[in-house]
Design an enzyme around this catalytic site. Sequence first.
Site, PDB file in Angstrom:
ATOM      1  N   GLY A  59       0.834  -1.191   0.000  1.00 48.47           N
ATOM      2  CA  GLY A  59       0.000   0.000   0.000  1.00 48.47           C
ATOM      3  C   GLY A  59       0.872   1.246   0.000  1.00 48.47           C
ATOM      4  N   ALA A  60       0.550   2.193  -0.867  1.00 50.94           N
ATOM      5  CA  ALA A  60       1.405   3.370  -1.031  1.00 50.94           C
ATOM      6  C   ALA A  60       1.591   4.138   0.268  1.00 50.94           C
ATOM      7  CB  ALA A  60       0.817   4.286  -2.107  1.00 50.94           C
ATOM      8  N   ARG A  69      10.877  -0.095  -4.933  1.00 55.37           N
ATOM      9  CA  ARG A  69       9.654  -0.110  -5.741  1.00 55.37           C
ATOM     10  C   ARG A  69       9.672   1.087  -6.679  1.00 55.37           C
ATOM     11  NH1 ARG A  69       5.323  -3.024  -3.765  1.00 55.37           N
ATOM     12  NH2 ARG A  69       4.631  -2.918  -5.941  1.00 55.37           N
ATOM     13  N   CYS A 114      -7.916  -4.807  -5.763  1.00 51.97           N
ATOM     14  CA  CYS A 114      -6.720  -4.838  -4.924  1.00 51.97           C
ATOM     15  C   CYS A 114      -7.053  -4.459  -3.470  1.00 51.97           C
ATOM     16  CB  CYS A 114      -5.631  -3.928  -5.497  1.00 51.97           C
ATOM     17  SG  CYS A 114      -3.958  -4.351  -4.907  1.00 51.97           S
ATOM     18  N   SER A 165      -6.541  -1.235  -0.785  1.00 47.50           N
ATOM     19  CA  SER A 165      -6.144   0.145  -0.558  1.00 47.50           C
ATOM     20  C   SER A 165      -6.657   0.574   0.804  1.00 47.50           C
ATOM     21  CB  SER A 165      -6.736   1.047  -1.653  1.00 47.50           C
ATOM     22  OG  SER A 165      -6.755   2.397  -1.246  1.00 47.50           O
ATOM     23  N   ASP A 201      -1.547   4.193  -6.926  1.00 47.02           N
ATOM     24  CA  ASP A 201      -0.123   4.132  -6.618  1.00 47.02           C
ATOM     25  C   ASP A 201       0.593   5.371  -7.130  1.00 47.02           C
ATOM     26  OD1 ASP A 201       0.854   1.372  -5.416  1.00 47.02           O
ATOM     27  OD2 ASP A 201      -0.823   0.939  -6.751  1.00 47.02           O
ATOM     28  N   ASN A 205      -2.118   2.277 -11.193  1.00 50.18           N
ATOM     29  CA  ASN A 205      -2.617   1.484 -10.070  1.00 50.18           C
ATOM     30  C   ASN A 205      -2.421  -0.003 -10.389  1.00 50.18           C
ATOM     31  OD1 ASN A 205      -3.940   1.478  -7.455  1.00 50.18           O
ATOM     32  ND2 ASN A 205      -5.735   0.638  -8.466  1.00 50.18           N
ATOM     33  N   LYS A 206      -2.848  -0.849  -9.489  1.00 48.90           N
ATOM     34  CA  LYS A 206      -2.670  -2.297  -9.626  1.00 48.90           C
ATOM     35  C   LYS A 206      -3.121  -2.782 -10.996  1.00 48.90           C
ATOM     36  CE  LYS A 206      -1.791  -6.498  -8.296  1.00 48.90           C
ATOM     37  NZ  LYS A 206      -0.415  -6.942  -8.050  1.00 48.90           N
ATOM     38  N   LYS A 239       0.580  11.450  -3.868  1.00 48.61           N
ATOM     39  CA  LYS A 239       0.842  10.387  -4.834  1.00 48.61           C
ATOM     40  C   LYS A 239       1.082  10.943  -6.240  1.00 48.61           C
ATOM     41  CE  LYS A 239      -1.619   6.769  -2.322  1.00 48.61           C
ATOM     42  NZ  LYS A 239      -2.728   5.798  -2.318  1.00 48.61           N
TER      43      LYS A 239
END
Length: 332
Positions: free
Chosen positions: A21-22, A63, A135, A137, A204, A214-215, A240
């Site tokens: 998770g960001a 990452r 996902c 979040s 993300d 994102n995912k 973000k």
Amino acid sequence: MPGTTSLKQVAKDIKELKIQGARKIAKSAVAALVSHAQISKADDKHELYEIMLNAAKELEATRPTEPMMRNALDDALRFTLAWARTHEAKDVSSLKKALLSHQFSFLSQMDDAILKISKYGAAEIPQGANILIHCHSSTTMQILKKAYDEGKNPNVTCLETRPLYQGRLSARELSEYGIATSLCVDSAAGSIINKMDLVLTGADALSAEGDLVNKIGTFTLAQLAKLHSVRFLCAAEIFKYDPLTRFGKAEPIEQRDAKEVWGRGRYRKEEQFLKKYSPLPLPKGIHVLNPAFDRTPAPLISAYITEEGLIPPAQLALIAEKKLKGEINGKI
């Protein structure tokens, strides 16, 4: 956040997805950076900054598609450099204390942002709405819990989110909170999208064009939502936003290990219950594509839910640039 703020351990945990998770990644990275600075044996402020700079690079390398972590680490570095320049008479010990205070303020602002997003997001959820999420979040979890607390009783369908099945984590968390929850395989999204009132995702990375990173699978989901006239909302802190995309830099898409796809085929945290099974070996001659994220173009996104309220994708860069500049200037 992890139980340890050791730089090496946090970097390893982020790389291995033990920290996901960001928001969690950003908070853990900042805590590790500041902790690393506190135990350093730097003789002067310049040496401390260099130590922090190298540590930040090590964390960022874990990452590539995590601008929130990069922005958070850059914020700490900017603060350190600016403080050193404006407090020339102060020693390293004083800088370390100031850095700790700054970290506390930064983390408090992150928590405050989530409270605001959950409030704005819950206001967008109709009574008894059928919501599809993808996902896991922490931001979307807070929105859905806030809506439930307000008596809106949402019905949430979580996509499994292969190959690591983070959707199961979302389903378990929401179900334990009392929210009506279903779990659905990713490939069935097209079969259920017309039953949904809303698609809600986290983020993300956010680009200057208003695009969402994102995912993997988010882009496909957004296309389905557009085709069926289902509102697509993304919940994300402005931190973000990746300012480098303003100059044409493309947000990198991380490629994950093939073993995540051709392996055990279950969510990582469930392995403790299935230890007797071994990963399946990858047959020779097969190349596995395992991108962790995809890019959803701005026209497919109805709005971003941020701490500044709802923002249309076309206005994201303008508001984000002002917000980030104001926060940086306000913290020195």
